[in-house]
Design a protein around this motif. Structure first.
Motif, PDB file in Angstrom:
ATOM      1  N   THR A 208      -2.122  -1.690  -7.237  1.00 50.81           N
ATOM      2  CA  THR A 208      -2.447  -0.712  -6.003  1.00 50.81           C
ATOM      3  C   THR A 208      -2.246   1.018  -6.477  1.00 50.81           C
ATOM      4  O   THR A 208      -3.147   1.868  -6.515  1.00 50.81           O
ATOM      5  N   ALA A 209      -1.254   0.977  -7.461  1.00 52.34           N
ATOM      6  CA  ALA A 209      -1.033   2.441  -7.840  1.00 52.34           C
ATOM      7  C   ALA A 209      -1.935   2.654  -9.017  1.00 52.34           C
ATOM      8  O   ALA A 209      -2.418   3.942  -8.956  1.00 52.34           O
ATOM      9  N   ALA A 210      -2.147   1.799  -9.900  1.00 49.65           N
ATOM     10  CA  ALA A 210      -3.236   2.142 -10.952  1.00 49.65           C
ATOM     11  C   ALA A 210      -4.700   2.345 -10.050  1.00 49.65           C
ATOM     12  O   ALA A 210      -5.323   3.438 -10.711  1.00 49.65           O
TER      13      ALA A 210
ATOM     14  N   PHE B   2       0.905  -1.315   0.115  1.00 49.40           N
ATOM     15  CA  PHE B   2       0.008   0.032   0.045  1.00 49.40           C
ATOM     16  C   PHE B   2       0.743   1.332  -0.022  1.00 49.40           C
ATOM     17  O   PHE B   2       0.641   2.265  -0.641  1.00 49.40           O
ATOM     18  N   ALA B   3       2.008   1.330   0.644  1.00 50.76           N
ATOM     19  CA  ALA B   3       2.880   2.634   0.950  1.00 50.76           C
ATOM     20  C   ALA B   3       3.244   2.786  -0.413  1.00 50.76           C
ATOM     21  O   ALA B   3       3.189   3.831  -1.020  1.00 50.76           O
ATOM     22  N   TYR B   4       4.094   1.816  -1.297  1.00 56.56           N
ATOM     23  CA  TYR B   4       4.453   1.987  -2.384  1.00 56.56           C
ATOM     24  C   TYR B   4       3.481   2.382  -3.377  1.00 56.56           C
ATOM     25  O   TYR B   4       3.380   3.287  -4.403  1.00 56.56           O
ATOM     26  N   GLY B   5       2.304   1.442  -3.455  1.00 53.70           N
ATOM     27  CA  GLY B   5       1.344   1.671  -4.426  1.00 53.70           C
ATOM     28  C   GLY B   5       0.459   2.945  -4.395  1.00 53.70           C
ATOM     29  O   GLY B   5       0.501   3.698  -5.270  1.00 53.70           O
ATOM     30  N   ALA B   6       0.230   3.549  -3.074  1.00 53.61           N
ATOM     31  CA  ALA B   6      -0.549   4.719  -3.026  1.00 53.61           C
ATOM     32  C   ALA B   6       0.556   5.921  -3.243  1.00 53.61           C
ATOM     33  O   ALA B   6      -0.234   6.892  -3.791  1.00 53.61           O
TER      34      ALA B   6
ATOM     35  N   SER C 238       4.884  -9.077  -5.562  1.00 54.18           N
ATOM     36  CA  SER C 238       5.202  -7.765  -5.080  1.00 54.18           C
ATOM     37  C   SER C 238       4.868  -6.559  -6.196  1.00 54.18           C
ATOM     38  O   SER C 238       4.256  -5.645  -5.962  1.00 54.18           O
ATOM     39  N   ALA C 239       5.569  -6.865  -7.154  1.00 48.56           N
ATOM     40  CA  ALA C 239       5.558  -5.868  -8.422  1.00 48.56           C
ATOM     41  C   ALA C 239       4.370  -5.761  -8.590  1.00 48.56           C
ATOM     42  O   ALA C 239       3.766  -4.567  -9.039  1.00 48.56           O
ATOM     43  N   VAL C 240       3.624  -6.783  -9.042  1.00 47.04           N
ATOM     44  CA  VAL C 240       2.289  -6.742  -9.384  1.00 47.04           C
ATOM     45  C   VAL C 240       1.220  -6.086  -8.602  1.00 47.04           C
ATOM     46  O   VAL C 240       0.571  -5.416  -9.015  1.00 47.04           O
ATOM     47  N   SER C 241       1.317  -6.558  -7.278  1.00 49.97           N
ATOM     48  CA  SER C 241       0.534  -5.956  -6.301  1.00 49.97           C
ATOM     49  C   SER C 241       0.634  -4.311  -6.241  1.00 49.97           C
ATOM     50  O   SER C 241      -0.235  -3.716  -6.085  1.00 49.97           O
ATOM     51  N   VAL C 242       2.027  -3.946  -6.127  1.00 49.07           N
ATOM     52  CA  VAL C 242       2.194  -2.407  -6.335  1.00 49.07           C
ATOM     53  C   VAL C 242       1.764  -1.846  -7.283  1.00 49.07           C
ATOM     54  O   VAL C 242       1.088  -0.843  -7.276  1.00 49.07           O
TER      55      VAL C 242
ATOM     56  N   ALA D 161     -12.833  -6.569  -7.102  1.00 47.95           N
ATOM     57  CA  ALA D 161     -11.471  -6.063  -6.650  1.00 47.95           C
ATOM     58  C   ALA D 161     -10.671  -6.871  -5.872  1.00 47.95           C
ATOM     59  O   ALA D 161      -9.410  -7.036  -5.891  1.00 47.95           O
ATOM     60  N   ALA D 162     -11.384  -7.471  -4.867  1.00 44.75           N
ATOM     61  CA  ALA D 162     -10.860  -8.292  -3.781  1.00 44.75           C
ATOM     62  C   ALA D 162     -10.237  -9.733  -4.399  1.00 44.75           C
ATOM     63  O   ALA D 162      -9.088 -10.120  -4.268  1.00 44.75           O
ATOM     64  N   LEU D 163     -11.046 -10.128  -5.319  1.00 44.51           N
ATOM     65  CA  LEU D 163     -10.428 -11.357  -6.238  1.00 44.51           C
ATOM     66  C   LEU D 163      -9.314 -10.911  -6.887  1.00 44.51           C
ATOM     67  O   LEU D 163      -8.391 -11.882  -7.010  1.00 44.51           O
ATOM     68  N   VAL D 164      -9.372  -9.839  -7.774  1.00 42.27           N
ATOM     69  CA  VAL D 164      -8.021  -9.407  -8.475  1.00 42.27           C
ATOM     70  C   VAL D 164      -6.892  -9.303  -7.646  1.00 42.27           C
ATOM     71  O   VAL D 164      -5.651  -9.514  -7.950  1.00 42.27           O
ATOM     72  N   ALA D 165      -7.089  -8.477  -6.383  1.00 41.98           N
ATOM     73  CA  ALA D 165      -5.938  -8.330  -5.577  1.00 41.98           C
ATOM     74  C   ALA D 165      -5.500  -9.534  -4.947  1.00 41.98           C
ATOM     75  O   ALA D 165      -4.183  -9.601  -4.692  1.00 41.98           O
TER      76      ALA D 165
END
Length: 328
Positions: free
Chosen positions: A96-98, A18-22, A89-93, A78-82
């Motif tokens: 979250t960023a998108a 969340f930190a990096y993505g937000a 890590s890279a895809v999760s960030v 959204a929960a299913l995709v997440a």
């Protein structure tokens, strides 16, 4: 980025995600504003409108079903995709960023406010009236320069909570599903949460759900506006004295805080959705809003957004750290 273990799989720590993505999402919003084509929020609005046409009845229960189907279904997807990308890590960030970029609207808010302010500064009140509906639902036809400027400052204040801080709060609480759910609820309120005869009962659930979802973000926005505005005592006093007099439980604290921080008076008589409302004055010790206050409000909104990111990221990381310690 430290990893956690779940069912034998190594997964990234969600606080760091969340930190990096937000942070990346907020930066994207600052650089690019809203996506110009194919905005997911617009797609959600079209889908929610189609569901409304099927479900509409002049009844609160059917309106509640509409809210559950639209907001709940979107958050569930959204929960299913997440969850599906959680092991990377890279895809999760990136996800979250998108999503953060998609749901935030601070830059577009500032652009529209400045466009109205620029028209007023050039003496073109008619252009300002034409652009005002892009910011709020006021009836601009009878508004003079000062009333338009006041409407813009009020809209910047309220939407700092709705379009920036509230989303970050729910992102910190619920990750990508939290971000998506908050924007879905906020959009539903804008679509059906009106007091018109057709939507008075059908939109009741969406409006109340938006009040609940917006409650934490509005209080954080008020506090951060007081901190960032340069006059914290005056802003907090305005919140204490005036916030409860506003008809909206969430717009009241935010607008009062901005009024106190900027040293202006907000509220008063306005025309909205074909109705004339006489709202209480917020920041009664301040002066009337001037055109130059629009730019001051936009700058305050931007500072509040950065502070909100810091608070939400810090809170998410701290919560993750405390949970990890208790798990050992």
């Amino acid at each position: 980025m430290r990893a956690e273990y779940s069912a034998g799989r190594e997964v990234p720590a969600q606080g760091s995600v969340f930190a990096y993505g937000a942070a990346a999402g907020l930066l994207a919003d600052r650089l690019f504003g809203d996506p110009r084509r194919g905005h997911p929020v617009a797609a959600f609005g079209r889908a929610a409108g189609a569901v409304e046409r099927v479900l509409w009845r002049d009844h609160r229960g059917w309106g509640a079903l509409h809210a559950v189907v639209c907001a709940g279904g979107t958050a569930g997807a959204a929960a299913l995709v997440a969850r599906g990308v959680r092991s990377s890590s890279a895809v999760s960030v990136a996800l979250t960023a998108a999503v953060t970029w998609t749901v935030l609207g601070g830059t577009s808010l500032g652009r529209e406010a400045r466009a109205v302010g620029g028209a007023l500064a050039a003496g073109d009140v008619e252009v300002a009236r034409e652009r005002l509906p892009r910011l709020c639902g006021r009836d601009p036809g009878a508004l003079d320069e000062g009333q338009i400027a006041r409407a813009v400052v009020e809209s910047v204040a309220e939407n700092t909570s709705d379009a920036v801080v509230g989303a970050l709060v729910w992102g910190a609480l619920g990750g990508v599903p939290g971000l998506v759910a908050f924007r879905a609820v906020n959009t539903l309120d804008a679509m059906v949460g009106h007091r018109s005869p057709r939507l008075l009962r059908f939109g009741w659930a969406s409006a109340r759900l938006d009040d609940v979802a917006g409650w934490p973000g509005a209080r954080l926005t008020a506090v951060l506006a007081a901190v960032a505005g340069g006059a914290p005592a005056r802003a907090l006093e305005a919140v204490r004295r005036d916030a409860g007099r506003h008809p909206s439980p969430n717009a009241g604290p935010v607008e009062a805080a901005f009024a106190g921080a900027l040293g202006v008076r907000l509220g008063g008589t306005l025309a909205y959705g074909g109705r004339v409302e006489h709202r209480p004055v917020l920041g009664g010790g301040g002066r009337p809003v001037e055109v130059a206050d629009i730019e001051r409000a936009v700058r305050l909104s931007r500072r509040v957004g950065v502070l909100a990111l810091g608070v939400c990221v810090g809170g998410r990381l701290l919560a993750g750290h405390l949970f990890e310690r208790r798990s050992r």
